[in-house]
Design a protein around this motif. Structure first.
Motif, PDB file in Angstrom:
ATOM      1  N   CYS A  29       0.767  -1.056  -0.283  1.00  8.13           N
ATOM      2  CA  CYS A  29      -0.104  -0.034   0.098  1.00  8.13           C
ATOM      3  C   CYS A  29       0.801   1.260  -0.128  1.00  8.13           C
ATOM      4  N   VAL A  30       2.045   1.187   0.739  1.00 10.13           N
ATOM      5  CA  VAL A  30       2.924   2.442   0.954  1.00 10.13           C
ATOM      6  C   VAL A  30       3.482   2.522  -0.563  1.00 10.13           C
ATOM      7  N   MET A  31       3.994   1.434  -1.189  1.00 10.14           N
ATOM      8  CA  MET A  31       4.523   1.537  -2.496  1.00 10.14           C
ATOM      9  C   MET A  31       3.653   2.234  -3.471  1.00 10.14           C
ATOM     10  N   ILE A  32       2.451   1.746  -3.395  1.00 11.47           N
ATOM     11  CA  ILE A  32       1.413   2.029  -4.358  1.00 11.47           C
ATOM     12  C   ILE A  32       1.231   3.552  -4.170  1.00 11.47           C
ATOM     13  N   TYR A  33       0.892   4.039  -3.089  1.00 12.87           N
ATOM     14  CA  TYR A  33       0.580   5.333  -2.735  1.00 12.87           C
ATOM     15  C   TYR A  33       2.142   6.118  -3.126  1.00 12.87           C
ATOM     16  N   ARG A  34       3.270   5.557  -2.756  1.00 14.36           N
ATOM     17  CA  ARG A  34       4.363   6.356  -3.294  1.00 14.36           C
ATOM     18  C   ARG A  34       4.465   6.625  -4.817  1.00 14.36           C
ATOM     19  N   LEU A  35       4.067   5.479  -5.406  1.00 15.99           N
ATOM     20  CA  LEU A  35       4.241   5.438  -6.896  1.00 15.99           C
ATOM     21  C   LEU A  35       3.065   6.366  -7.412  1.00 15.99           C
ATOM     22  N   PHE A  36       1.900   6.411  -6.985  1.00 22.12           N
ATOM     23  CA  PHE A  36       0.870   7.240  -7.246  1.00 22.12           C
ATOM     24  C   PHE A  36       1.115   8.809  -7.134  1.00 22.12           C
ATOM     25  N   SER A  37       1.787   9.102  -5.906  1.00 19.70           N
ATOM     26  CA  SER A  37       2.389  10.322  -5.534  1.00 19.70           C
ATOM     27  C   SER A  37       3.388  10.794  -6.617  1.00 19.70           C
ATOM     28  N   LEU A  38       4.254   9.858  -6.892  1.00 21.10           N
ATOM     29  CA  LEU A  38       5.629  10.274  -7.850  1.00 21.10           C
ATOM     30  C   LEU A  38       4.971  10.542  -9.105  1.00 21.10           C
ATOM     31  N   GLN A  39       4.022   9.445  -9.647  1.00 20.83           N
ATOM     32  CA  GLN A  39       3.856   9.440 -11.081  1.00 20.83           C
ATOM     33  C   GLN A  39       2.715  10.324 -11.466  1.00 20.83           C
ATOM     34  N   VAL A  40       1.580  10.564 -10.410  1.00 21.70           N
ATOM     35  CA  VAL A  40       0.441  11.350 -10.775  1.00 21.70           C
ATOM     36  C   VAL A  40       0.439  12.779 -10.211  1.00 21.70           C
ATOM     37  N   ILE A  41       0.545  12.528  -8.644  1.00 19.99           N
ATOM     38  CA  ILE A  41       0.373  14.083  -8.205  1.00 19.99           C
ATOM     39  C   ILE A  41       1.578  14.727  -8.245  1.00 19.99           C
ATOM     40  N   ASN A  42       3.061  14.189  -8.274  1.00 18.11           N
ATOM     41  CA  ASN A  42       3.944  15.101  -8.248  1.00 18.11           C
ATOM     42  C   ASN A  42       4.882  14.446  -9.820  1.00 18.11           C
ATOM     43  N   GLY A  43       4.112  13.713 -10.529  1.00 19.48           N
ATOM     44  CA  GLY A  43       4.959  13.361 -11.832  1.00 19.48           C
ATOM     45  C   GLY A  43       5.321  14.396 -12.522  1.00 19.48           C
ATOM     46  N   GLU A  44       4.653  15.442 -13.060  1.00 25.10           N
ATOM     47  CA  GLU A  44       5.251  16.640 -13.676  1.00 25.10           C
ATOM     48  C   GLU A  44       6.316  17.196 -13.029  1.00 25.10           C
ATOM     49  N   TYR A  45       6.229  17.478 -11.959  1.00 26.10           N
ATOM     50  CA  TYR A  45       7.286  18.214 -11.188  1.00 26.10           C
ATOM     51  C   TYR A  45       8.743  17.381 -11.174  1.00 26.10           C
ATOM     52  N   TYR A  46       8.652  16.207 -10.986  1.00 22.24           N
ATOM     53  CA  TYR A  46       9.844  15.384 -11.178  1.00 22.24           C
ATOM     54  C   TYR A  46      10.331  15.309 -12.423  1.00 22.24           C
ATOM     55  N   LEU A  47       9.384  14.945 -13.406  1.00 20.58           N
ATOM     56  CA  LEU A  47      10.092  14.963 -14.730  1.00 20.58           C
ATOM     57  C   LEU A  47      10.700  16.216 -15.204  1.00 20.58           C
ATOM     58  N   ASP A  48      10.366  17.249 -14.998  1.00 21.95           N
ATOM     59  CA  ASP A  48      10.910  18.434 -15.036  1.00 21.95           C
ATOM     60  C   ASP A  48      12.349  18.791 -14.408  1.00 21.95           C
ATOM     61  N   THR A  49      12.460  17.978 -13.102  1.00 17.02           N
ATOM     62  CA  THR A  49      13.377  18.565 -12.459  1.00 17.02           C
ATOM     63  C   THR A  49      14.576  17.412 -12.545  1.00 17.02           C
ATOM     64  N   PHE A  50      14.112  16.186 -13.318  1.00 19.87           N
ATOM     65  CA  PHE A  50      15.080  15.030 -13.108  1.00 19.87           C
ATOM     66  C   PHE A  50      16.202  15.128 -14.213  1.00 19.87           C
ATOM     67  N   LYS A  51      17.251  14.858 -13.495  1.00 18.91           N
ATOM     68  CA  LYS A  51      18.682  14.755 -14.386  1.00 18.91           C
ATOM     69  C   LYS A  51      19.321  13.394 -14.287  1.00 18.91           C
ATOM     70  N   LEU A  52      19.755  12.805 -15.199  1.00 17.62           N
ATOM     71  CA  LEU A  52      20.505  11.741 -15.087  1.00 17.62           C
ATOM     72  C   LEU A  52      21.950  12.284 -15.025  1.00 17.62           C
ATOM     73  N   ARG A  53      22.915  11.616 -13.775  1.00 13.19           N
ATOM     74  CA  ARG A  53      24.193  12.075 -13.694  1.00 13.19           C
ATOM     75  C   ARG A  53      25.067  10.895 -14.230  1.00 13.19           C
ATOM     76  N   ILE A  54      25.948  11.381 -15.254  1.00 13.07           N
ATOM     77  CA  ILE A  54      26.743  10.272 -15.316  1.00 13.07           C
ATOM     78  C   ILE A  54      28.282  10.834 -15.094  1.00 13.07           C
ATOM     79  N   LYS A  55      29.100   9.968 -14.587  1.00  7.66           N
ATOM     80  CA  LYS A  55      30.427  10.385 -14.307  1.00  7.66           C
ATOM     81  C   LYS A  55      31.391   9.839 -15.430  1.00  7.66           C
ATOM     82  N   LYS A  56      32.334  10.753 -15.928  1.00  2.00           N
ATOM     83  CA  LYS A  56      33.298  10.253 -16.830  1.00  2.00           C
ATOM     84  C   LYS A  56      34.407  11.127 -16.361  1.00  2.00           C
ATOM     85  N   GLU A  57      35.627  10.400 -16.637  1.00  2.00           N
ATOM     86  CA  GLU A  57      36.784  11.129 -16.590  1.00  2.00           C
ATOM     87  C   GLU A  57      37.505  11.710 -17.930  1.00  2.00           C
TER      88      GLU A  57
END
Length: 952
Positions: A29-57
């Protein structure tokens, strides 16, 4: 009973299974709620602020050291620049190739629309016929093929891989990288390499893909697509980054060369390191990597370890599009050290201009207003003239005008008229050739000279394309001899005989039936030939020669082509005279050559090349080293300009060739100083003894003659022999050197000549730091070798060391081009100097006799009178072809009383040594400031005295 039920319920609730299930349910239930929060309630916000960080020398390239002349004048430096790069950020899968190719295609469009070029440092290029050809040969080609086909050693190459044509390799790479289209979408077996791409675009994409593949083991490593691009390209790329995955703009440095054409052969250029170079360089320093830029030729290559700095490094974090979001652990790079050369920039440029002006003067003096010149066995090289129609044809043959533009929509009147004439001629010749093959079958010796050229060209083409397998051809066969030597049969007869003898490789032809008879094979050869000629650049260009000779194209039209395409420009007054018909095509062309609007290099007619080396007599420093013509090495560094490189490769004057260090010819009479030294030291002559010249040397069968024959020089001592360049005198010296008792041994004479040639450094390279050809001392006929004939063959730089040794009376240096090296702050690191190779220990009286003879050579030249400095020298001519002018040579030093400099000059196919001597005189006048600089460097053709003589 109630208590029993209650107890069972409590047991059930408190059982491990129920507790575990409850916990799991709660977590779910907690996971479903969290996924609902991430993808539905706050999905647009996290999509806008997401950045993949790749390290390279990441490594930071060091700035390359500068190159200066002896006086501190800058010759090569670095300039801040922008490069377009791409990284492999693409997801693996069936669509990866298509995605990368689409990105590159769009990227190349942006780059080229702004006038920039894609880097094409690849071992396959496009030639003038828009066909692929290898840029390398021999072991380098095998190494390239091994890399292409994934072998660690060339020994692992299969036969079919070794014998791949450039087109085969391109197609194989296209299939590997998906450069092409499917005939039927989704059916992999129907993939067609290059389909949908021009040859040029396919090559550009493959070049980048091949380089990306080389970096594949290092993910997120940049691959450069274009170097030193314009600000507009930067802006356009940045604007389109959203559709160009992995593409970015990197700040870098571009290698720049000052007055590049003068120093291109000396300095060389930089480029991406090859596999072979990398393996060699990593033995010196492990810091070299596959993406490094290194010196490819000249001083850039010779001083690579000095000029290449120390790399820096940093840790970089990038997002999913490859854009940098954070950097850390920054270690700055250390700039490379600077190199100072022994050469004088101004002197080198002056010598180059003097050669060009003088070559133009020779050409103008030899051009005659005739259509053709016929060489006969009785003709002398000095009498060869240049028909004006050869000049007209050179405008086409050496690509002075842009022939493909004749067919463009914006072609002007003359261009269109010339193109129409060409189309008609091309169709007529191809039809006539087919008829000649199938019907007429005229013996070669009965053909016109025009059709003889066609047939010779076709035969050569069939051999080079492998249609005729040369390894199977019997060179002693009567029919082969009848075709190649006797010229009494037609090409049709020869080909049919070759078919019957199984000399034909039918796999090169479009024959479906493996049991095809000889007539069908012959028909296919004819079809193949006609088809190939339709796109054969050399054949099509040759048609303009015959269009000119038959009068279909006029000299006036050739002049108008130059004007229409802006290849030459006239002043308003000159243009008015031309438009009114007040100037003939002949005078128009000779005036353009005289004004250097059209250079000798552009015409590529004899003579069109030259070289000169000036040395410091007392130190062995090279003050000037000139090879004409030069090229723009700015277009070779920072990513090769493929179109420019292709033009250099096809240029008939061969500007990529260093005529000062690589061209070898016989030394002619300049070698007589060696013979004089040998004769004096071996005691076969003395400074006082004389030899009689009656015009012919009669101690051998087929007696050789003196140049003055049927006259003679009479009695001469060694100084007189040098002064008069008497052949008989030095024939006798060569003969005496070969005497064993009363019998003559040519081998003995040759051994002694080689011994003294070695003392003057003529048996080895000169010691300079850049590439140089090995000299060859004659190994045949001591008598003729004593006058510089036989198989002697030396470079101009080798002759410069030779005359330097003469000038300082016996100190033979290993010549040097390097003066010193400093760090980037100007602090001295190391001083260089020419080392002494050997000294010639000879009585001063011998030197005096040699120097006197050389001084008298120059005193006898009227054009050296009143020069302002006393000069000693020796002329020389060398015949390479009876149908072309002789090579012209001159070696000298000055001042005679206390030598400072020595000069060696060679004009290939330069008619007479008098021309080389006069060209050298201008260099001496410049060096010693004997005349006004503007008079010496006029910028126009220099008129030279004919001085045609064999007295050298």
């Amino acid at each position: 009973m109630f208590d029993e039920i209650k107890e069972n319920i409590i047991k059930f609730i408190t059982s491990r299974a129920v507790i575990v299930s409850f916990v799991l349910f709660t977590l779910a239930c907690v996971m479903i709620y969290r996924l609902f929060s991430l993808q539905v309630i706050n999905g647009e916000y996290y999509l806008d602020t997401f950045k993949l960080r790749i390290k390279k020398e990441k490594t930071i390239a060091a700035a390359r050291g500068n190159i200066y002349d002896r006086n501190g004048n800058l010759l090569a430096y670095n300039e801040l620049a922008n490069s377009v790069t791409i990284e492999d950020v693409y997801k693996s899968g069936s669509g990866k190739n298509a995605a990368i190719n689409q990105t590159l295609n769009s990227l190349i469009d942006i780059i080229e629309e702004n006038g920039d070029t894609v880097d094409q440092d690849f071992n396959i290029v496009l030639n003038e016929s828009n066909e692929y050809e290898f840029k390398v040969t021999g072991n380098s080609l095998l190494r390239f093929l091994a890399d292409v086909y994934g072998h660690t050693s060339v020994n692992d190459l299969k036969y079919e891989e070794k014998t791949k044509t450039p087109e085969n390799v391109i197609d194989d790479l296209c299939k590997k990288f998906g450069v092409g289209e499917y005939e039927t979408p989704g059916v992999s077996s129907s993939f067609v390499a290059r389909r949908g791409y021009t040859n040029d675009r396919a090559l550009k994409i493959l070049t980048v893909r091949y380089n990306m593949d080389s970096n594949s083991y290092q993910k997120y490593i940049d691959t450069t697509v274009a170097s030193d691009v314009s600000d507009q390209t930067v802006a356009d790329v940045m604007e389109n980054l959203g559709m160009l995955d992995g593409v970015s703009i990197e700040e870098s440095t571009a290698r720049k060369y000052v007055d590049s054409q003068y120093f291109s052969h000396l300095l060389g250029y930089t480029g991406k390191v090859s596999e072979d170079e990398l393996a060699e360089l990593q033995q010196i320093s492990s810091s070299y990597g596959i993406n490094d830029t290194v010196g490819k030729s000249g001083i850039e290559q010779a001083m690579e370890s000095v000029l290449q700095g120390t790399k820096g490094s940093e840790t970089v974090y990038v997002d999913n599009t490859g854009q940098v979001i954070e950097t850390s652990n920054y270690v700055d790079s250390i700039a490379g050290n600077d190199v100072y050369l022994t050469i004088d920039k101004d002197l080198t440029e002056a010598c180059y201009d003097i050669i060009e002006q003088s070559l133009a003067g020779i050409l103008v003096s030899k051009i005659q207003n005739v259509k053709t010149y016929t060489y006969t066995e009785t003709s002398s090289s000095s009498s060869i003239v240049i028909p004006i129609y050869d000049v007209y044809y050179a405008i086409f043959d050496n690509d002075v005008v842009d022939i493909p533009h004749f067919a463009e929509d914006d072609a002007k009147d003359t261009e269109r008229a010339v193109y129409e004439a060409f189309i008609s001629k091309n169709a007529s010749v191809l039809a006539n050739l087919r008829e000649e093959f199938e019907v007429t079958k005229t013996p070669y010796n009965a053909l016109t000279s025009e059709y003889q050229w066609y047939m010779s060209h076709i035969a050569a083409m069939l051999y080079s394309d492998g249609v005729i397998n040369s390894s199977l051809v019997d060179k002693e066969d009567d029919v082969y001899v009848a075709w190649t030597t006797d010229e009494t049969i037609s090409l049709t007869e020869y080909l049919k005989y070759a078919i019957a003898m199984n000399w034909i490789d039918v796999s090169k032809l479009s024959i479906d039936n493996q049991y095809a008879d000889s007539e069908e094979i012959f028909a296919q050869i004819v079809d193949y030939t006609i088809n190939e000629l339709s796109s054969d650049y050399d054949f099509q260009t040759r048609l303009y020669k015959y269009l000119l000779l038959e009068g279909t194209i006029s000299g006036t039209q050739v002049c108008n082509l130059l004007l229409e395409q802006g290849k030459v420009t006239l002043s308003d007054e000159e243009q008015g005279i031309w438009d009114r018909g007040g100037e003939t095509a002949y005078s128009f062309m000779t005036n353009r050559i005289s004004n250097l609007d059209i250079t000798p290099a552009q015409l590529a007619l004899d003579p069109c090349t030259g070289s000169m080396v000036v040395t410091d007599v007392n130190s062995g420093d090279v003050l000037a080293i000139v090879s004409y013509p030069g090229y723009d090495n700015n277009k070779m560094a920072n990513g090769v300009d493929a179109e420019y490189y292709a033009k250099l490769r096809s240029d008939n004057s061969n500007p990529l060739y260093n005529y000062a260090t690589q061209q070898k010819t016989a030394p002619g009479s300049t070698f007589k100083i060696v013979s004089a030294t040998a004769g004096l030291t071996e005691g076969v002559i003395t400074t006082d003894s004389t030899i009689f010249c009656g015009g012919i040397f009669d101690k051998l069968d087929h007696p050789p003659r003196c140049w003055i024959y049927p006259s003679g020089h009479g009695n001469l001592n060694v100084s007189g022999g040098i002064r008069n360049s008497c052949n008989v005198f030095f024939y006798e010296v060569g003969y005496r050197l070969g005497l064993l008792g009363n019998s003559y041994s040519s081998e003995t004479g040759l051994e002694k000549l080689a011994k003294y040639a070695d003392m003057y450094g003529l048996t080895e390279k000169s010691g300079i730091e850049i590439a140089e050809s090995e000299p060859s001392v004659s190994d045949q006929d001591a008598v003729r070798s004593a006058i510089g004939q036989g198989s002697h063959s030396y470079t101009t730089i080798g002759l410069a060391r030779y005359v330097t040794t003469i000038a300082n009376s016996g100190t033979c240096y290993n010549l040097s081009l390097i003066d010193k090296t400093t760090d980037s702050n100007g602090n001295l690191l190391e001083e260089y100097s020419a080392s002494v190779r050997n000294t010639i220990d000879m009585p001063q009286s011998y030197w005096n006799a040699i120097h006197l003879g050389m001084r008298q050579v120059v005193q006898d030249k009227s054009y050296y009178a009143n020069l302002g400095v006393n000069v000693a020298g020796k002329t020389g001519t060398a015949q390479e072809s009876k149908s072309r002018p002789n090579h012209s040579l001159f070696i000298c030093y000055a001042p005679y009383e206390q030598p400072e400099i020595a000069i060696a000059t060679r004009i290939a196919y330069g008619y007479t040594s008098s021309y080389a001597a006069q060209i050298t005189k201008e260099a001496l006048a410049y060096y010693f400031e004997l005349r006004d600089e503007d008079d010496i460097l006029s910028g126009t053709a220099r008129e030279l005295q004919d001085g045609a003589t064999n007295a050298d």
